[in-house]
Write a protein that holds these residues in place. Structure first.
Motif, PDB file in Angstrom:
ATOM      1  N   THR A 290      -5.151 -10.198   8.373  1.00  0.00           N
ATOM      2  CA  THR A 290      -5.540  -9.389   7.219  1.00  0.00           C
ATOM      3  C   THR A 290      -7.058  -9.386   7.068  1.00  0.00           C
ATOM      4  O   THR A 290      -7.654  -8.354   6.752  1.00  0.00           O
ATOM      5  CB  THR A 290      -4.859  -9.935   5.941  1.00  0.00           C
ATOM      6  OG1 THR A 290      -3.444  -9.842   6.127  1.00  0.00           O
ATOM      7  CG2 THR A 290      -5.235  -9.131   4.714  1.00  0.00           C
TER       8      THR A 290
ATOM      9  N   ASP B 226      -3.842  -2.176  -2.208  1.00  0.00           N
ATOM     10  CA  ASP B 226      -3.891  -3.350  -3.098  1.00  0.00           C
ATOM     11  C   ASP B 226      -3.177  -3.110  -4.437  1.00  0.00           C
ATOM     12  O   ASP B 226      -3.439  -3.821  -5.419  1.00  0.00           O
ATOM     13  CB  ASP B 226      -5.337  -3.803  -3.370  1.00  0.00           C
ATOM     14  CG  ASP B 226      -5.932  -4.582  -2.191  1.00  0.00           C
ATOM     15  OD1 ASP B 226      -5.240  -4.771  -1.181  1.00  0.00           O
ATOM     16  OD2 ASP B 226      -7.104  -5.010  -2.305  1.00  0.00           O
TER      17      ASP B 226
ATOM     18  N   GLY C  68       1.002  -2.665   4.930  1.00  0.00           N
ATOM     19  CA  GLY C  68      -0.024  -3.636   4.533  1.00  0.00           C
ATOM     20  C   GLY C  68      -1.256  -3.458   5.387  1.00  0.00           C
ATOM     21  O   GLY C  68      -1.730  -2.338   5.608  1.00  0.00           O
TER      22      GLY C  68
ATOM     23  N   ARG D  68      -9.326  -6.117   6.865  1.00  0.00           N
ATOM     24  CA  ARG D  68     -10.114  -5.820   5.657  1.00  0.00           C
ATOM     25  C   ARG D  68     -11.596  -5.737   6.000  1.00  0.00           C
ATOM     26  O   ARG D  68     -12.362  -5.035   5.332  1.00  0.00           O
ATOM     27  CB  ARG D  68      -9.866  -6.879   4.566  1.00  0.00           C
ATOM     28  CG  ARG D  68      -8.463  -6.801   3.973  1.00  0.00           C
ATOM     29  CD  ARG D  68      -8.216  -7.872   2.930  1.00  0.00           C
ATOM     30  NE  ARG D  68      -8.655  -7.521   1.595  1.00  0.00           N
ATOM     31  CZ  ARG D  68      -7.944  -6.797   0.719  1.00  0.00           C
ATOM     32  NH1 ARG D  68      -6.750  -6.348   1.037  1.00  0.00           N
ATOM     33  NH2 ARG D  68      -8.414  -6.536  -0.476  1.00  0.00           N
TER      34      ARG D  68
ATOM     35  N   ASN E  53       0.809  -1.240   0.000  1.00  0.00           N
ATOM     36  CA  ASN E  53       0.000   0.000   0.000  1.00  0.00           C
ATOM     37  C   ASN E  53       0.840   1.287   0.000  1.00  0.00           C
ATOM     38  O   ASN E  53       0.513   2.227  -0.713  1.00  0.00           O
ATOM     39  CB  ASN E  53      -0.987   0.067   1.176  1.00  0.00           C
ATOM     40  CG  ASN E  53      -1.888  -1.158   1.270  1.00  0.00           C
ATOM     41  OD1 ASN E  53      -2.206  -1.763   0.249  1.00  0.00           O
ATOM     42  ND2 ASN E  53      -2.277  -1.533   2.479  1.00  0.00           N
TER      43      ASN E  53
ATOM     44  N   HIS F 117      -4.680 -10.052  -3.977  1.00  0.00           N
ATOM     45  CA  HIS F 117      -4.160  -8.732  -4.348  1.00  0.00           C
ATOM     46  C   HIS F 117      -2.680  -8.910  -4.686  1.00  0.00           C
ATOM     47  O   HIS F 117      -1.993  -9.732  -4.096  1.00  0.00           O
ATOM     48  CB  HIS F 117      -4.393  -7.695  -3.252  1.00  0.00           C
ATOM     49  CG  HIS F 117      -4.190  -8.213  -1.864  1.00  0.00           C
ATOM     50  ND1 HIS F 117      -2.953  -8.268  -1.275  1.00  0.00           N
ATOM     51  CD2 HIS F 117      -5.052  -8.738  -0.975  1.00  0.00           C
ATOM     52  CE1 HIS F 117      -3.078  -8.780  -0.065  1.00  0.00           C
ATOM     53  NE2 HIS F 117      -4.335  -9.088   0.143  1.00  0.00           N
TER      54      HIS F 117
ATOM     55  N   ASP G 167      -0.005  -6.787  -4.521  1.00  0.00           N
ATOM     56  CA  ASP G 167       1.035  -5.898  -3.979  1.00  0.00           C
ATOM     57  C   ASP G 167       2.175  -6.616  -3.265  1.00  0.00           C
ATOM     58  O   ASP G 167       3.344  -6.419  -3.589  1.00  0.00           O
ATOM     59  CB  ASP G 167       0.393  -4.814  -3.079  1.00  0.00           C
ATOM     60  CG  ASP G 167      -0.761  -5.339  -2.217  1.00  0.00           C
ATOM     61  OD1 ASP G 167      -1.007  -6.556  -2.201  1.00  0.00           O
ATOM     62  OD2 ASP G 167      -1.418  -4.515  -1.558  1.00  0.00           O
ATOM     63  N   ASN G 168       1.848  -7.470  -2.277  1.00  0.00           N
ATOM     64  CA  ASN G 168       2.918  -8.164  -1.556  1.00  0.00           C
ATOM     65  C   ASN G 168       3.619  -9.214  -2.417  1.00  0.00           C
ATOM     66  O   ASN G 168       4.846  -9.290  -2.440  1.00  0.00           O
ATOM     67  CB  ASN G 168       2.386  -8.860  -0.291  1.00  0.00           C
ATOM     68  CG  ASN G 168       1.926  -7.914   0.788  1.00  0.00           C
ATOM     69  OD1 ASN G 168       0.728  -7.719   0.988  1.00  0.00           O
ATOM     70  ND2 ASN G 168       2.855  -7.313   1.506  1.00  0.00           N
TER      71      ASN G 168
HETATM   72  N1  HSE Z   1      -3.258  -4.553   0.389  1.00  0.00           N
HETATM   73  C1  HSE Z   1      -3.527  -5.481   1.454  1.00  0.00           C
HETATM   74  C2  HSE Z   1      -4.357  -4.809   2.528  1.00  0.00           C
HETATM   75  C3  HSE Z   1      -2.224  -5.950   2.019  1.00  0.00           C
HETATM   76  O1  HSE Z   1      -4.046  -3.668   2.873  1.00  0.00           O
HETATM   77  O2  HSE Z   1      -5.315  -5.412   3.011  1.00  0.00           O
HETATM   78  C4  HSE Z   1      -2.373  -6.929   3.162  1.00  0.00           C
HETATM   79  O3  HSE Z   1      -2.190  -8.223   2.775  1.00  0.00           O
END
Ligand code: HSE
Length: 326
Positions: A178, A23, A255, A182, A17, A132, A134-135
Protein backbone atom coordinates in the motif's frame (compact mmCIF):
# COMPACT_ATOMS: atom_id res chain seq x y z
CA UNK A 1 -6.75 -20.98 34.54
CA UNK A 2 -7.96 -17.97 32.65
CA UNK A 3 -10.67 -15.73 34.03
CA UNK A 4 -11.49 -14.49 30.58
CA UNK A 5 -12.50 -17.46 28.44
CA UNK A 6 -11.76 -17.91 24.78
CA UNK A 7 -12.98 -15.79 21.89
CA UNK A 8 -13.73 -16.91 18.36
CA UNK A 9 -13.95 -14.51 15.45
CA UNK A 10 -14.85 -14.66 11.77
CA UNK A 11 -13.89 -11.55 9.81
CA UNK A 12 -14.42 -10.72 6.11
CA UNK A 13 -11.93 -9.39 3.57
CA UNK A 14 -12.77 -6.09 1.92
CA UNK A 15 -12.25 -3.94 -1.11
CA UNK A 16 -11.69 -0.20 -0.83
CA UNK A 17 -12.40 2.83 -3.04
CA UNK A 18 -14.74 1.08 -5.56
CA UNK A 19 -13.10 3.35 -8.15
CA UNK A 20 -13.68 7.02 -7.28
CA UNK A 21 -14.30 6.77 -3.51
CA UNK A 22 -10.62 6.90 -2.53
CA UNK A 23 -10.17 6.37 1.26
CA UNK A 24 -13.98 6.67 1.60
CA UNK A 25 -15.91 3.69 0.23
CA UNK A 26 -15.41 0.07 1.27
CA UNK A 27 -17.24 -3.21 0.74
CA UNK A 28 -16.91 -6.47 2.69
CA UNK A 29 -16.29 -9.60 0.59
CA UNK A 30 -17.18 -13.27 1.12
CA UNK A 31 -13.58 -14.26 1.78
CA UNK A 32 -12.72 -14.76 5.44
CA UNK A 33 -10.20 -15.17 8.23
CA UNK A 34 -10.93 -16.94 11.52
CA UNK A 35 -9.22 -16.18 14.83
CA UNK A 36 -9.24 -17.74 18.28
CA UNK A 37 -7.71 -15.98 21.25
CA UNK A 38 -7.28 -16.85 24.93
CA UNK A 39 -5.05 -16.07 27.87
CA UNK A 40 -2.10 -18.41 28.10
CA UNK A 41 0.94 -19.18 30.29
CA UNK A 42 3.14 -17.91 27.48
CA UNK A 43 2.43 -16.31 24.14
CA UNK A 44 2.05 -18.80 21.31
CA UNK A 45 0.77 -18.72 17.73
CA UNK A 46 -0.96 -21.37 15.65
CA UNK A 47 -1.23 -20.03 12.10
CA UNK A 48 -2.88 -22.06 9.32
CA UNK A 49 -3.38 -21.51 5.58
CA UNK A 50 -1.05 -20.63 2.70
CA UNK A 51 -1.54 -16.93 3.36
CA UNK A 52 -0.01 -17.23 6.84
CA UNK A 53 3.49 -18.20 5.69
CA UNK A 54 5.93 -15.53 6.77
CA UNK A 55 3.57 -13.95 9.33
CA UNK A 56 5.43 -13.10 12.59
CA UNK A 57 4.99 -15.59 15.44
CA UNK A 58 6.24 -13.35 18.22
CA UNK A 59 4.94 -10.31 20.05
CA UNK A 60 5.50 -8.16 16.94
CA UNK A 61 2.51 -10.05 15.40
CA UNK A 62 -0.25 -7.59 14.41
CA UNK A 63 -2.98 -9.61 16.17
CA UNK A 64 -0.99 -9.59 19.40
CA UNK A 65 -0.29 -5.86 19.06
CA UNK A 66 -3.91 -4.83 18.44
CA UNK A 67 -5.12 -7.11 21.25
CA UNK A 68 -2.81 -5.28 23.65
CA UNK A 69 -4.24 -1.93 22.45
CA UNK A 70 -7.76 -3.16 23.26
CA UNK A 71 -6.70 -4.42 26.71
CA UNK A 72 -4.97 -1.14 27.47
CA UNK A 73 -8.02 0.91 26.32
CA UNK A 74 -10.24 -1.31 28.50
CA UNK A 75 -7.86 -1.04 31.47
CA UNK A 76 -6.97 -4.73 31.79
CA UNK A 77 -3.59 -6.48 31.67
CA UNK A 78 -3.18 -9.76 29.80
CA UNK A 79 0.42 -10.05 28.64
CA UNK A 80 0.41 -13.66 27.41
CA UNK A 81 -1.97 -14.94 24.74
CA UNK A 82 -2.59 -18.04 22.68
CA UNK A 83 -3.56 -16.89 19.19
CA UNK A 84 -4.86 -19.20 16.44
CA UNK A 85 -5.61 -17.95 12.95
CA UNK A 86 -6.62 -19.32 9.57
CA UNK A 87 -6.92 -16.92 6.66
CA UNK A 88 -8.00 -17.18 3.04
CA UNK A 89 -7.31 -13.49 2.44
CA UNK A 90 -4.26 -12.96 0.20
CA UNK A 91 -1.65 -10.62 1.66
CA UNK A 92 -0.65 -7.31 -0.02
CA UNK A 93 -3.02 -7.79 -2.96
CA UNK A 94 -5.60 -5.10 -2.24
CA UNK A 95 -8.14 -7.28 -0.44
CA UNK A 96 -7.79 -5.71 2.98
CA UNK A 97 -5.81 -8.45 4.73
CA UNK A 98 -4.23 -6.04 7.22
CA UNK A 99 -7.59 -4.40 7.98
CA UNK A 100 -9.10 -7.86 8.57
CA UNK A 101 -6.26 -8.71 10.95
CA UNK A 102 -6.68 -5.41 12.82
CA UNK A 103 -10.48 -5.70 13.09
CA UNK A 104 -10.37 -9.46 13.81
CA UNK A 105 -7.66 -9.10 16.44
CA UNK A 106 -9.44 -6.20 18.13
CA UNK A 107 -12.81 -7.98 18.09
CA UNK A 108 -11.24 -11.18 19.48
CA UNK A 109 -9.49 -9.32 22.31
CA UNK A 110 -12.64 -7.33 23.11
CA UNK A 111 -14.87 -10.45 23.15
CA UNK A 112 -12.36 -12.28 25.38
CA UNK A 113 -12.78 -9.69 28.12
CA UNK A 114 -16.59 -9.39 27.85
CA UNK A 115 -16.83 -6.72 25.10
CA UNK A 116 -16.33 -3.52 27.14
CA UNK A 117 -15.54 -1.52 23.96
CA UNK A 118 -18.24 -0.59 21.43
CA UNK A 119 -17.84 -1.16 17.70
CA UNK A 120 -17.66 2.62 17.29
CA UNK A 121 -14.63 2.68 19.60
CA UNK A 122 -13.03 -0.22 17.72
CA UNK A 123 -13.68 1.62 14.43
CA UNK A 124 -11.84 4.73 15.67
CA UNK A 125 -8.92 2.66 16.99
CA UNK A 126 -8.67 0.54 13.81
CA UNK A 127 -8.84 3.62 11.56
CA UNK A 128 -6.11 5.35 13.55
CA UNK A 129 -3.86 2.38 12.72
CA UNK A 130 -4.80 2.09 9.03
CA UNK A 131 -5.07 5.88 8.51
CA UNK A 132 -8.17 5.43 6.32
CA UNK A 133 -11.57 4.01 7.31
CA UNK A 134 -12.61 2.19 4.11
CA UNK A 135 -11.26 -1.34 4.63
CA UNK A 136 -11.60 -1.49 8.42
CA UNK A 137 -15.16 -0.13 8.27
CA UNK A 138 -16.20 -2.81 5.80
CA UNK A 139 -14.57 -5.62 7.82
CA UNK A 140 -16.18 -4.33 11.01
CA UNK A 141 -19.73 -3.66 9.82
CA UNK A 142 -20.07 -5.68 6.59
CA UNK A 143 -21.92 -4.53 3.50
CA UNK A 144 -20.91 -1.28 1.85
CA UNK A 145 -19.52 1.53 3.97
CA UNK A 146 -19.15 5.21 3.24
CA UNK A 147 -16.99 6.78 5.93
CA UNK A 148 -15.24 9.97 6.96
CA UNK A 149 -12.31 10.14 9.39
CA UNK A 150 -11.35 13.48 10.96
CA UNK A 151 -8.09 12.15 12.38
CA UNK A 152 -9.72 11.01 15.64
CA UNK A 153 -13.26 9.92 14.96
CA UNK A 154 -15.05 8.11 12.14
CA UNK A 155 -18.59 8.81 10.95
CA UNK A 156 -20.11 6.29 8.59
CA UNK A 157 -23.25 4.92 6.96
CA UNK A 158 -23.62 1.25 6.09
CA UNK A 159 -25.45 0.39 2.87
CA UNK A 160 -26.92 -3.06 2.31
CA UNK A 161 -25.39 -4.35 -0.96
CA UNK A 162 -27.87 -4.80 -3.84
CA UNK A 163 -28.98 -8.45 -3.97
CA UNK A 164 -28.20 -8.83 -7.66
CA UNK A 165 -24.57 -7.86 -7.16
CA UNK A 166 -21.83 -10.42 -7.66
CA UNK A 167 -18.09 -9.75 -7.58
CA UNK A 168 -15.31 -11.11 -9.77
CA UNK A 169 -11.74 -10.42 -8.72
CA UNK A 170 -8.55 -11.06 -10.67
CA UNK A 171 -5.64 -11.48 -8.30
CA UNK A 172 -2.19 -11.12 -9.89
CA UNK A 173 0.59 -13.33 -8.54
CA UNK A 174 2.66 -10.43 -7.28
CA UNK A 175 2.54 -8.26 -4.20
CA UNK A 176 2.12 -4.49 -4.16
CA UNK A 177 2.53 -2.68 -0.88
CA UNK A 178 0.00 0.00 0.00
CA UNK A 179 2.81 2.43 0.81
CA UNK A 180 4.32 1.98 -2.67
CA UNK A 181 0.89 2.42 -4.31
CA UNK A 182 0.25 5.57 -2.23
CA UNK A 183 3.74 6.88 -2.94
CA UNK A 184 2.97 7.38 -6.66
CA UNK A 185 -0.03 9.65 -6.01
CA UNK A 186 0.26 13.39 -6.72
CA UNK A 187 0.09 15.81 -3.81
CA UNK A 188 -2.15 18.20 -5.76
CA UNK A 189 -4.95 17.73 -8.28
CA UNK A 190 -7.05 20.09 -10.38
CA UNK A 191 -10.50 21.26 -9.36
CA UNK A 192 -11.76 19.53 -12.52
CA UNK A 193 -10.44 16.15 -11.34
CA UNK A 194 -11.77 16.77 -7.81
CA UNK A 195 -15.25 17.49 -9.19
CA UNK A 196 -14.98 14.43 -11.44
CA UNK A 197 -14.43 12.22 -8.40
CA UNK A 198 -16.81 13.92 -5.96
CA UNK A 199 -19.68 13.64 -8.45
CA UNK A 200 -19.00 9.99 -9.30
CA UNK A 201 -18.49 8.95 -5.67
CA UNK A 202 -21.80 10.56 -4.76
CA UNK A 203 -23.57 8.95 -7.71
CA UNK A 204 -22.03 5.54 -6.96
CA UNK A 205 -23.04 5.70 -3.29
CA UNK A 206 -26.59 6.66 -4.19
CA UNK A 207 -26.76 4.08 -7.01
CA UNK A 208 -25.64 1.30 -4.62
CA UNK A 209 -28.15 2.42 -1.99
CA UNK A 210 -30.95 2.57 -4.57
CA UNK A 211 -29.98 -0.67 -6.35
CA UNK A 212 -29.44 1.19 -9.66
CA UNK A 213 -26.97 -1.26 -11.19
CA UNK A 214 -27.36 0.49 -14.57
CA UNK A 215 -25.43 3.52 -13.25
CA UNK A 216 -22.56 1.64 -11.64
CA UNK A 217 -20.25 1.49 -14.67
CA UNK A 218 -20.23 5.23 -15.31
CA UNK A 219 -20.13 6.04 -11.60
CA UNK A 220 -17.03 3.87 -11.00
CA UNK A 221 -14.77 6.16 -13.07
CA UNK A 222 -11.78 7.65 -11.23
CA UNK A 223 -9.16 10.34 -11.87
CA UNK A 224 -7.68 10.56 -8.40
CA UNK A 225 -5.58 7.42 -7.98
CA UNK A 226 -6.08 4.78 -10.67
CA UNK A 227 -4.36 6.66 -13.53
CA UNK A 228 -1.24 7.07 -11.35
CA UNK A 229 -1.29 3.47 -10.13
CA UNK A 230 -1.87 1.91 -13.56
CA UNK A 231 1.87 1.72 -14.41
CA UNK A 232 2.34 -0.49 -11.29
CA UNK A 233 -0.14 -3.12 -12.54
CA UNK A 234 0.56 -4.44 -16.06
CA UNK A 235 -2.72 -4.89 -17.97
CA UNK A 236 -4.70 -2.59 -15.67
CA UNK A 237 -5.31 0.12 -18.24
CA UNK A 238 -6.78 -2.32 -20.75
CA UNK A 239 -8.90 -4.03 -18.08
CA UNK A 240 -10.32 -0.70 -16.87
CA UNK A 241 -11.10 0.38 -20.44
CA UNK A 242 -12.60 -2.85 -21.77
CA UNK A 243 -14.10 -5.00 -18.98
CA UNK A 244 -17.57 -3.47 -19.35
CA UNK A 245 -17.51 -4.66 -22.97
CA UNK A 246 -17.20 -8.24 -21.66
CA UNK A 247 -20.09 -8.24 -19.18
CA UNK A 248 -18.85 -6.27 -16.14
CA UNK A 249 -21.17 -3.58 -14.75
CA UNK A 250 -18.05 -1.71 -13.66
CA UNK A 251 -14.41 -2.32 -12.77
CA UNK A 252 -11.91 -0.76 -10.37
CA UNK A 253 -8.56 -1.35 -8.79
CA UNK A 254 -9.30 -3.10 -5.48
CA UNK A 255 -7.90 -0.84 -2.76
CA UNK A 256 -4.27 -0.08 -3.52
CA UNK A 257 -4.10 -3.12 -5.88
CA UNK A 258 -2.79 -5.11 -7.61
CA UNK A 259 -6.15 -6.99 -7.59
CA UNK A 260 -8.85 -5.65 -9.91
CA UNK A 261 -12.50 -6.02 -9.01
CA UNK A 262 -15.53 -6.25 -11.30
CA UNK A 263 -19.10 -5.70 -10.21
CA UNK A 264 -21.29 -8.11 -12.13
CA UNK A 265 -25.06 -8.63 -12.35
CA UNK A 266 -25.87 -12.15 -11.11
CA UNK A 267 -28.05 -12.65 -14.19
CA UNK A 268 -25.20 -11.73 -16.57
CA UNK A 269 -24.79 -14.39 -19.26
CA UNK A 270 -21.21 -13.49 -20.21
CA UNK A 271 -19.56 -14.44 -16.89
CA UNK A 272 -17.19 -17.04 -18.43
CA UNK A 273 -16.22 -14.53 -21.16
CA UNK A 274 -15.43 -11.88 -18.54
CA UNK A 275 -13.37 -14.28 -16.45
CA UNK A 276 -11.35 -15.34 -19.49
CA UNK A 277 -10.83 -11.72 -20.55
CA UNK A 278 -9.43 -10.79 -17.13
CA UNK A 279 -7.04 -13.74 -16.97
CA UNK A 280 -5.90 -13.50 -20.57
CA UNK A 281 -5.25 -9.77 -20.35
CA UNK A 282 -3.05 -10.27 -17.28
CA UNK A 283 -1.22 -13.13 -19.00
CA UNK A 284 -0.70 -11.07 -22.18
CA UNK A 285 1.13 -8.61 -19.95
CA UNK A 286 3.29 -11.38 -18.45
CA UNK A 287 1.42 -11.58 -15.14
CA UNK A 288 0.08 -14.95 -13.90
CA UNK A 289 -3.21 -14.32 -12.13
CA UNK A 290 -6.15 -16.21 -10.64
CA UNK A 291 -9.80 -15.21 -10.73
CA UNK A 292 -12.33 -15.74 -7.97
CA UNK A 293 -16.10 -15.20 -7.82
CA UNK A 294 -17.23 -13.62 -4.56
CA UNK A 295 -20.29 -11.94 -3.10
CA UNK A 296 -20.53 -8.82 -1.00
CA UNK A 297 -20.48 -10.02 2.64
CA UNK A 298 -23.50 -8.58 4.45
CA UNK A 299 -22.07 -9.49 7.80
CA UNK A 300 -19.00 -7.85 9.21
CA UNK A 301 -16.87 -9.27 11.99
CA UNK A 302 -18.65 -11.80 14.23
CA UNK A 303 -17.10 -12.44 17.62
CA UNK A 304 -18.25 -14.80 20.38
CA UNK A 305 -16.88 -15.59 23.79
CA UNK A 306 -16.82 -19.18 24.98
CA UNK A 307 -16.87 -19.43 28.77
CA UNK A 308 -14.33 -21.80 30.28
CA UNK A 309 -17.01 -23.92 31.99
CA UNK A 310 -18.81 -24.48 28.69
CA UNK A 311 -15.80 -24.77 26.41
CA UNK A 312 -16.96 -26.34 23.18
CA UNK A 313 -15.22 -29.41 21.90
CA UNK A 314 -15.41 -28.34 18.29
CA UNK A 315 -11.83 -27.70 17.24
CA UNK A 316 -10.72 -24.57 15.45
CA UNK A 317 -10.20 -26.42 12.18
CA UNK A 318 -13.63 -28.12 12.45
CA UNK A 319 -15.17 -24.68 12.79
CA UNK A 320 -13.90 -23.45 9.44
CA UNK A 321 -14.55 -26.72 7.60
CA UNK A 322 -17.26 -26.39 4.98
CA UNK A 323 -16.73 -22.67 4.53
CA UNK A 324 -15.77 -21.37 1.10
CA UNK A 325 -12.03 -21.17 0.62
CA UNK A 326 -10.04 -19.48 -2.10
N1 HSE B 1 -7.90 3.58 0.22
C1 HSE B 1 -6.64 2.90 0.33
C2 HSE B 1 -5.79 3.18 -0.89
C3 HSE B 1 -6.90 1.43 0.46
O1 HSE B 1 -6.33 3.14 -1.99
O2 HSE B 1 -4.59 3.45 -0.74
C4 HSE B 1 -5.65 0.59 0.57
O3 HSE B 1 -5.37 0.23 1.85
Amino acid sequence: MSMYGRSRVKVPASTANLGPGFDTLGMALSLYAWIEMEESAETEFHLYGDEMAGVAKDKSNLLYQVAQMVFSEAGVTIPELSITMYSDIPLTRGLGSSASAIVGGMAAANAMIGSPLSNAQLFDMATALEKHPDNVGASLFGGIITAVWDGEHTDYIRIEPPEELEILVVIPEFELSTSKARGVLPSQITVGDAVHNISRTSLLTAALAAGRLDLIGRAMQDRLHQPYRAPLVPGMEKLLAEATGHGALGIALSGAGPTLLCMVDRQESRKPELELFLKQTMEEHGIPARTCWLLPSSSGVVAERIEINQMQNESFLDMIKGEKHL
